[in-house]
Design an enzyme around this catalytic site. Structure first.
Site, PDB file in Angstrom:
ATOM      1  N   VAL A  40       0.828  -1.200   0.000  1.00  0.00           N
ATOM      2  CA  VAL A  40       0.000   0.000   0.000  1.00  0.00           C
ATOM      3  C   VAL A  40       0.866   1.255   0.000  1.00  0.00           C
ATOM      4  O   VAL A  40       0.575   2.227  -0.695  1.00  0.00           O
ATOM      5  CB  VAL A  40      -0.964  -0.013   1.216  1.00  0.00           C
ATOM      6  CG1 VAL A  40      -1.651   1.341   1.379  1.00  0.00           C
ATOM      7  CG2 VAL A  40      -2.007  -1.120   1.045  1.00  0.00           C
ATOM      8  N   GLU A  41       1.937   1.229   0.759  1.00  0.00           N
ATOM      9  CA  GLU A  41       2.776   2.422   0.890  1.00  0.00           C
ATOM     10  C   GLU A  41       3.481   2.805  -0.404  1.00  0.00           C
ATOM     11  O   GLU A  41       3.389   3.951  -0.855  1.00  0.00           O
ATOM     12  CB  GLU A  41       3.812   2.220   2.003  1.00  0.00           C
ATOM     13  CG  GLU A  41       3.252   2.261   3.399  1.00  0.00           C
ATOM     14  CD  GLU A  41       2.683   3.623   3.768  1.00  0.00           C
ATOM     15  OE1 GLU A  41       3.117   4.638   3.195  1.00  0.00           O
ATOM     16  OE2 GLU A  41       1.804   3.661   4.633  1.00  0.00           O
ATOM     17  N   THR A  42       4.212   1.872  -0.983  1.00  0.00           N
ATOM     18  CA  THR A  42       5.059   2.233  -2.134  1.00  0.00           C
ATOM     19  C   THR A  42       5.063   1.195  -3.250  1.00  0.00           C
ATOM     20  O   THR A  42       5.945   1.213  -4.099  1.00  0.00           O
ATOM     21  CB  THR A  42       6.520   2.446  -1.689  1.00  0.00           C
ATOM     22  OG1 THR A  42       7.007   1.225  -1.109  1.00  0.00           O
ATOM     23  CG2 THR A  42       6.640   3.590  -0.686  1.00  0.00           C
TER      24      THR A  42
END
Length: 374
Positions: A169-171
Site C-alpha cells: 500500500v505504501e510504495t
C-alpha cells in the site's frame, strides 16, 4: 520545538505517493494524478487541482526563488540556534546547509487543501490498493524475502502478510518512494506551510539528528513530497525511533534494503500495541439503529465483542468474546456502507496511518496474499 511522537505519517494527508517518470508527458501525468486523488476519496475538484499541480511541476523549474536563501531568514536562524543549543550542532554548518536548500512550490501546492470538501469512497479507494497488480507483486516480494518475513513474524509477532501488505500500500514494494530531496521537502513545509509548520519543523529536527547519527549527506536522502522515507515511508521521527538494521550490515537503510524495511514495519507495529496471535478485524453485519452508537464512537476499541449483539452487530468470523473492539464504518456514495469489527491489532495499524480506509485496505490486501502463500 519537539512535540509528542507522531505516527509513520500521521495527518499529513496522503496514503500513496505515485511515482512520476516523464510527457508528451504532461497529458500522460495528468491521468495518474487524477486517479490517485479519486482513489484516496478526494472530490473531482481536488483531483483536477492536484493533477494541475503535477503539470506545473513539470512546466516550471524544480525550485522557485520566492523565499530566497533560507539561511538568511530570521525564522530559520532561530531554528538553527535551537538546534545548536539543544543538540550541539555547529551553527556555521547549519547555515551553510540551509543556504543550499531549495524551496519547492510544487510541494506546497500538493499539500494545500482543496476548496471543495473531498467526497470519500471506500470502493474506489479499495480498488486502487487491493488489485491484481498489487497482489501479484506482493506474492513475488514475499517469495523473495520469505526468510526475513518469517524471522520478523517470530521476533515481533506480526504476520508476514500484514508486513507485505503495508509495503504494498505504501510504495508498491518500493516502486514509488518519491524523488524529492527530503531536506527540501521538510524545510519548505516547516517554514512555508503555516498550517502544519510545527509538525514539519519537528520532523526536520528529527531528520537532521538522523543524518548526523548515520553519518550520511542530508542532500542525498530522497523521499515523498511530505518527507517520508523509503519502502515503508517512515517520517524521520519514526525512522529514528523504529527503523532497525535487520540485514545486519550496520546501517538502517529503508531505501535499498527490503529486509530493513520488513523489520522496521514489524518493530513499529509491535511498539504500537500489536498483539501476537490475535485477530485483526472481521467483517460485520448490522441491523436496527443501535449500532450507530458504536459506529460513531471512533476507531479505538472501547467495547467487548460479547457486547456487540446488544447493538445489532454480528461478526462474520469467530472473535474472542472478551476482546476489546470498535465498529468501523466504510462509506461509499450511493452504496450501502460496509462494516468491520476492529480489534487491538486493527488499532495498531491505524497508528501507522490514522485512516480506517488505510487499515482495512492493508487487511484486505493481506488476506488476498495469504491463501496463495500457505
Amino acid at each position: 520545538m519537539l512535540t509528542a511522537r507522531r505516527t509513520v505519517h500521521e495527518s499529513v494527508g496522503w496514503t500513496e505517493r505515485v511515482g512520476w517518470t516523464e510527457r508528451s508527458e504532461v497529458q500522460h501525468r495528468f491521468e495518474p494524478m487524477r486517479r490517485w486523488a479519486s482513489a484516496c476519496g478526494l472530490g473531482p475538484t481536488y483531483a483536477v487541482a492536484l493533477a494541475m499541480s503535477a503539470i506545473l511541476v513539470f512546466a516550471a523549474p524544480a525550485a522557485e526563488a520566492r523565499t530566497g536563501n533560507y539561511a538568511q531568514r530570521d525564522d530559520v536562524r532561530q531554528f538553527i540556534s535551537e538546534m545548536a543549543e539543544r543538540h550541539g550542532f555547529a551553527r556555521r554548518a547549519l547555515i551553510q546547509m540551509f543556504s543550499r536548500v531549495q524551496y519547492q512550490a510544487s510541494i506546497v501546492r500538493a499539500m494545500t487543501p482543496p476548496a471543495e470538501a473531498p467526497v470519500k469512497s471506500w470502493q474506489v479507494y479499495r480498488a486502487y490498493f487491493v488489485n491484481r497488480d498489487r497482489i501479484e507483486a506482493g506474492l513475488r516480494f514475499r517469495e523473495r524475502h520469505a526468510g526475513a518475513l518469517a524471522r520478523a513474524e517470530r521476533e515481533f509477532g506480526v504476520p508476514a502478510d500484514i508486513v507485505v501488505a503495508i509495503l504494498g500500500v505504501e510504495t508498491l514494494y518500493g516502486r514509488n518512494m518519491g524523488a524529492y530531496r527530503v531536506i527540501d521537502a521538510l524545510t519548505t513545509l516547516g517554514f512555508d506551510y503555516p498550517r502544519r509548520g510545527e509538525f514539519f519543523r519537528t520532523e526536520l529536527e528529527q531528520f537532521l539528528l538522523n543524518v548526523r547519527e548515520s553519518g550520511i549527506d542530508a542532500f542525498t536522502v530522497r523521499g515523498s513530497y511530505a518527507g517520508a522515507i523509503g519502502i515503508p515511508q517512515f517520517m524521520p521521527g519514526s525512522f529514528r525511533h523504529f527503523a532497525v538494521d535487520y540485514d545486519g550490515d550496520g546501517q538502517r537503510d529503508l531505501n535499498q534494503s527490503a529486509v530493513d524495511a520488513i523489520g522496521s514495519v514489524a518493530n513499529f507495529l509491535k511498539a504500537h500495541g500489536w498483539e501476537a496471535g490475535f485477530p485483526v478485524a472481521a467483517p460485520a453485519q448490522v441491523s436496527g439503529e443501535a449500532y450507530r452508537k458504536l459506529a460513531d464512537a471512533g476507531i479505538k476499541p472501547q467495547y467487548r465483542v460479547a457486547d456487540l449483539p446488544a447493538f445489532g452487530v454480528g461478526a462474520a468470523e469467530p472473535l474472542p468474546p472478551e476482546a476489546a473492539c470498535a465498529l468501523i464504518e466504510l462509506e461509499t456514495p450511493g452504496q450501502p456502507a460496509e462494516y468491520w469489527i476492529g480489534l487491538q491489532n486493527f488499532y495498531a495499524l491505524t497508528r501507522y496511518n490514522r485512516s480506517s480506509f488505510y487499515a482495512i485496505a492493508v487487511i484486505e490486501l493481506a488476506r488476498a496474499l495469504a491463501p496463495a502463500t500457505r
